[in-house]
Design a protein around this motif. Structure first.
Motif, PDB file in Angstrom:
ATOM      1  N   ASN A 173      22.014  65.810  48.847  1.00 35.81           N
ATOM      2  CA  ASN A 173      22.499  66.833  49.777  1.00 35.81           C
ATOM      3  C   ASN A 173      21.347  67.594  50.421  1.00 35.81           C
ATOM      4  O   ASN A 173      21.386  67.898  51.619  1.00 35.81           O
ATOM      5  CB  ASN A 173      23.429  67.809  49.055  1.00 35.81           C
ATOM      6  CG  ASN A 173      24.767  67.183  48.740  1.00 35.81           C
ATOM      7  OD1 ASN A 173      25.183  66.233  49.389  1.00 35.81           O
ATOM      8  ND2 ASN A 173      25.447  67.718  47.729  1.00 35.81           N
ATOM      9  N   ILE A 174      20.310  67.895  49.650  1.00 37.37           N
ATOM     10  CA  ILE A 174      19.141  68.584  50.200  1.00 37.37           C
ATOM     11  C   ILE A 174      18.453  67.709  51.234  1.00 37.37           C
ATOM     12  O   ILE A 174      18.062  68.172  52.305  1.00 37.37           O
ATOM     13  CB  ILE A 174      18.170  68.985  49.063  1.00 37.37           C
ATOM     14  CG1 ILE A 174      18.789  70.086  48.211  1.00 37.37           C
ATOM     15  CG2 ILE A 174      16.827  69.425  49.630  1.00 37.37           C
ATOM     16  CD1 ILE A 174      18.001  70.410  46.965  1.00 37.37           C
TER      17      ILE A 174
ATOM     18  N   ARG B 121      19.823  65.323  53.041  1.00 40.20           N
ATOM     19  CA  ARG B 121      20.680  65.260  54.238  1.00 40.20           C
ATOM     20  C   ARG B 121      20.586  66.546  55.051  1.00 40.20           C
ATOM     21  O   ARG B 121      20.556  66.510  56.284  1.00 40.20           O
ATOM     22  CB  ARG B 121      22.131  65.014  53.823  1.00 40.20           C
ATOM     23  CG  ARG B 121      22.406  63.595  53.450  1.00 40.20           C
ATOM     24  CD  ARG B 121      23.895  63.374  53.249  1.00 40.20           C
ATOM     25  NE  ARG B 121      24.078  62.323  52.280  1.00 40.20           N
ATOM     26  CZ  ARG B 121      24.538  62.470  51.048  1.00 40.20           C
ATOM     27  NH1 ARG B 121      24.918  63.645  50.624  1.00 40.20           N
ATOM     28  NH2 ARG B 121      24.643  61.451  50.233  1.00 40.20           N
ATOM     29  N   ASP B 122      20.545  67.695  54.381  1.00 39.40           N
ATOM     30  CA  ASP B 122      20.432  68.971  55.087  1.00 39.40           C
ATOM     31  C   ASP B 122      19.114  69.071  55.843  1.00 39.40           C
ATOM     32  O   ASP B 122      19.085  69.516  57.000  1.00 39.40           O
ATOM     33  CB  ASP B 122      20.562  70.139  54.112  1.00 39.40           C
ATOM     34  CG  ASP B 122      21.975  70.308  53.582  1.00 39.40           C
ATOM     35  OD1 ASP B 122      22.921  69.783  54.222  1.00 39.40           O
ATOM     36  OD2 ASP B 122      22.131  70.976  52.532  1.00 39.40           O
ATOM     37  N   ASN B 123      18.036  68.654  55.196  1.00 42.58           N
ATOM     38  CA  ASN B 123      16.735  68.681  55.869  1.00 42.58           C
ATOM     39  C   ASN B 123      16.730  67.769  57.089  1.00 42.58           C
ATOM     40  O   ASN B 123      16.218  68.137  58.154  1.00 42.58           O
ATOM     41  CB  ASN B 123      15.620  68.267  54.907  1.00 42.58           C
ATOM     42  CG  ASN B 123      15.352  69.311  53.853  1.00 42.58           C
ATOM     43  OD1 ASN B 123      15.676  70.485  54.034  1.00 42.58           O
ATOM     44  ND2 ASN B 123      14.773  68.902  52.749  1.00 42.58           N
TER      45      ASN B 123
ATOM     46  N   SER C 232      19.323  66.825  58.888  1.00 48.81           N
ATOM     47  CA  SER C 232      20.193  67.352  59.944  1.00 48.81           C
ATOM     48  C   SER C 232      19.553  68.552  60.639  1.00 48.81           C
ATOM     49  O   SER C 232      19.710  68.728  61.850  1.00 48.81           O
ATOM     50  CB  SER C 232      21.563  67.716  59.395  1.00 48.81           C
ATOM     51  OG  SER C 232      21.466  68.770  58.470  1.00 48.81           O
ATOM     52  N   GLN C 233      18.795  69.369  59.910  1.00 46.93           N
ATOM     53  CA  GLN C 233      18.105  70.487  60.544  1.00 46.93           C
ATOM     54  C   GLN C 233      17.038  69.992  61.515  1.00 46.93           C
ATOM     55  O   GLN C 233      16.918  70.509  62.631  1.00 46.93           O
ATOM     56  CB  GLN C 233      17.460  71.383  59.496  1.00 46.93           C
ATOM     57  CG  GLN C 233      18.439  72.239  58.740  1.00 46.93           C
ATOM     58  CD  GLN C 233      17.767  73.049  57.646  1.00 46.93           C
ATOM     59  OE1 GLN C 233      16.593  72.829  57.331  1.00 46.93           O
ATOM     60  NE2 GLN C 233      18.506  73.980  57.067  1.00 46.93           N
TER      61      GLN C 233
ATOM     62  N   ASP D  67      18.829  68.611  64.568  1.00 51.83           N
ATOM     63  CA  ASP D  67      19.391  69.663  65.406  1.00 51.83           C
ATOM     64  C   ASP D  67      18.308  70.375  66.218  1.00 51.83           C
ATOM     65  O   ASP D  67      18.510  70.694  67.389  1.00 51.83           O
ATOM     66  CB  ASP D  67      20.158  70.670  64.557  1.00 51.83           C
ATOM     67  CG  ASP D  67      21.430  70.082  63.977  1.00 51.83           C
ATOM     68  OD1 ASP D  67      21.868  69.006  64.451  1.00 51.83           O
ATOM     69  OD2 ASP D  67      21.992  70.699  63.044  1.00 51.83           O
TER      70      ASP D  67
END
Length: 76
Positions: free
Chosen positions: A19-20, A22-24, A26-27, A30
């Protein structure tokens, strides 16, 4: 025993680390999309400006308004 091939088994990634990651990702994606959108918007605004041809020297220049002044800044 020399003919045996050792294939490394991939570790199972725990859900928190996935999850970390994937978050990195996606940031970063974006921020890159925001940068691209800003550049595209800037080009579109630049195209919307009026291109006017100078009566004296014939150069084309951009102006925000076409209020009768048809001389470039160099000819004024």
């Amino acid at each position: 025993m020399k003919n045996e091939i050792d294939i490394p088994i991939q570790k199972e990634e725990d859900h928190v680390a996935a999850n970390i990651r994937r978050d990195n990702y996606s940031q970063i994606r974006d921020l890159q999309a925001l940068e691209f959108n800003t550049a595209i918007a800037g080009r579109l605004l630049a195209q919307d400006k009026n291109q006017v041809k100078c009566e004296k020297c014939g150069k084309e220049f951009t102006t925000d308004s076409t209020s009768g002044i048809v001389k470039c800044p160099e000819c004024r």
